[in-house]
Scaffold this motif. Structure first.
Motif, mmCIF file in Angstrom:
data_model
loop_
_atom_site.group_PDB
_atom_site.id
_atom_site.type_symbol
_atom_site.label_atom_id
_atom_site.label_comp_id
_atom_site.label_asym_id
_atom_site.label_seq_id
_atom_site.Cartn_x
_atom_site.Cartn_y
_atom_site.Cartn_z
ATOM 1 N N ALA A 64 -36.628 -109.518 7.880
ATOM 2 C CA ALA A 64 -36.070 -110.032 9.123
ATOM 3 C C ALA A 64 -37.094 -110.930 9.807
ATOM 4 O O ALA A 64 -38.292 -110.831 9.544
ATOM 5 N N PRO A 65 -36.652 -111.801 10.674
ATOM 6 C CA PRO A 65 -37.565 -112.683 11.366
ATOM 7 C C PRO A 65 -38.511 -111.911 12.278
ATOM 8 O O PRO A 65 -38.190 -110.825 12.743
ATOM 9 N N ALA A 66 -39.685 -112.525 12.498
ATOM 10 C CA ALA A 66 -40.663 -111.896 13.382
ATOM 11 C C ALA A 66 -40.118 -111.854 14.794
ATOM 12 O O ALA A 66 -39.346 -112.705 15.206
ATOM 13 N N GLY A 67 -40.514 -110.862 15.531
ATOM 14 C CA GLY A 67 -40.081 -110.749 16.914
ATOM 15 C C GLY A 67 -39.888 -109.304 17.274
ATOM 16 O O GLY A 67 -40.119 -108.413 16.464
ATOM 17 N N PRO A 68 -39.461 -109.069 18.486
ATOM 18 C CA PRO A 68 -39.240 -107.685 18.906
ATOM 19 C C PRO A 68 -38.071 -107.058 18.149
ATOM 20 O O PRO A 68 -37.193 -107.746 17.655
ATOM 21 N N MET A 69 -38.086 -105.757 18.097
ATOM 22 C CA MET A 69 -36.997 -105.013 17.448
ATOM 23 C C MET A 69 -35.701 -105.294 18.203
ATOM 24 O O MET A 69 -35.654 -105.176 19.424
ATOM 25 N N PRO A 70 -34.646 -105.670 17.486
ATOM 26 C CA PRO A 70 -33.377 -105.921 18.182
ATOM 27 C C PRO A 70 -32.759 -104.604 18.634
ATOM 28 O O PRO A 70 -33.046 -103.552 18.066
ATOM 29 N N PRO A 71 -31.905 -104.641 19.641
ATOM 30 C CA PRO A 71 -31.241 -103.411 20.074
ATOM 31 C C PRO A 71 -30.366 -102.854 18.957
ATOM 32 O O PRO A 71 -29.681 -103.588 18.273
ATOM 33 N N ASN A 148 -29.180 -112.525 14.780
ATOM 34 C CA ASN A 148 -29.484 -111.997 13.451
ATOM 35 C C ASN A 148 -29.768 -110.501 13.486
ATOM 36 O O ASN A 148 -30.496 -109.994 12.635
ATOM 37 N N ASN A 149 -29.195 -109.798 14.426
ATOM 38 C CA ASN A 149 -29.417 -108.364 14.573
ATOM 39 C C ASN A 149 -28.693 -107.618 13.436
ATOM 40 O O ASN A 149 -27.466 -107.532 13.432
ATOM 41 N N PRO A 150 -29.441 -107.046 12.481
ATOM 42 C CA PRO A 150 -28.774 -106.395 11.350
ATOM 43 C C PRO A 150 -28.026 -105.126 11.743
ATOM 44 O O PRO A 150 -27.082 -104.737 11.055
ATOM 45 N N PHE A 151 -28.430 -104.490 12.833
ATOM 46 C CA PHE A 151 -27.723 -103.286 13.284
ATOM 47 C C PHE A 151 -26.306 -103.648 13.737
ATOM 48 O O PHE A 151 -25.358 -102.926 13.488
ATOM 49 N N VAL A 152 -26.184 -104.776 14.414
ATOM 50 C CA VAL A 152 -24.877 -105.257 14.866
ATOM 51 C C VAL A 152 -24.078 -105.780 13.674
ATOM 52 O O VAL A 152 -22.909 -105.439 13.486
ATOM 53 N N ARG A 153 -24.727 -106.582 12.858
ATOM 54 C CA ARG A 153 -24.006 -107.239 11.761
ATOM 55 C C ARG A 153 -23.493 -106.253 10.709
ATOM 56 O O ARG A 153 -22.423 -106.463 10.132
ATOM 57 N N ALA A 154 -24.234 -105.204 10.437
ATOM 58 C CA ALA A 154 -23.772 -104.228 9.436
ATOM 59 C C ALA A 154 -22.428 -103.643 9.846
ATOM 60 O O ALA A 154 -21.483 -103.604 9.046
#
Length: 192
Positions: A64-71, A148-154
């Motif tokens: 995943a891209p660098a940055g803070p953890m997405p919600p 690009n939040n994988p938690f949302v996209r899944a």
């Protein structure tokens, strides 16, 4: 699994995602450009779909891209007022009052129009109402505002898979389920 059971299961996933409490202590792993999934054209021709923002997507094997953890949940991304509305909508949906649940979620969207978890729950409600085109459109809108939040996209791709299955598009459902699984793996990596 019959249709009603699947829809109830999807609603349960959306509710559980909203209730999950997690600590956000890690950050994304370093980025790399190998393995970047290219957007694939969607075999959709329904006018009810909302356009999805053209963002790069995370796929299997990609970091995943660098940055803070997405919600990871609605609790992490929502104000107290929106959390209250989401709780009310969940209760209404569990009791089978889908019209009121949808109306309550639309009020939540008035407060936070960029909250992907609200669109995700609205997608589940639309699916429960027997509106697979609208369900997919809401899930795509959730992907759009969720970046690009994988938690949302899944979860969104799982909803899209179910919407397509309901609409009789088995190939599209299979493709969406595959994307859901890829995002699920990515979200598991981020959770470690």
């Amino acid at each position: 699994m019959n249709m009603k059971t699947r829809i109830i299961a999807l609603l349960a996933v959306a509710v559980l995602a909203g209730c999950a409490t997690t600590q956000r202590t890690s950050t994304y792993p370093p980025t790399g450009d190998q393995g970047v999934e290219q957007p694939t054209p969607e075999p959709r021709g329904q006018s009810s779909q909302l356009p999805e923002r053209n963002t790069p997507e995370v796929s299997r094997g990609e970091t995943a891209p660098a940055g803070p953890m997405p919600p990871r949940s609605a609790d992490e991304a929502s104000s107290p007022a929106v959390r209250s509305l989401l709780g009310r909508a969940d209760t209404l949906a569990r009791n089978g009052n889908m019209d009121m649940a949808a109306s309550t979620l639309e009020r939540a969207l008035d407060l936070e129009p960029r909250n992907p978890f609200i669109y995700q729950r609205l997608a589940a409600v639309k699916l429960a109402q027997g509106q697979p085109g609208q369900a997919e459109a809401m899930a795509r809108k959730s992907n759009s505002v969720g970046g690009n939040n994988p938690f949302v996209r899944a979860d969104n791709w799982q909803l899209i898979a179910e919407a397509r299955r309901t609409a009789g598009d088995s190939q599209g459902a299979s493709e969406a389920a595959s994307r859901a699984e890829n995002y699920h793996r990515t979200s598991l990596q981020l959770s470690r």
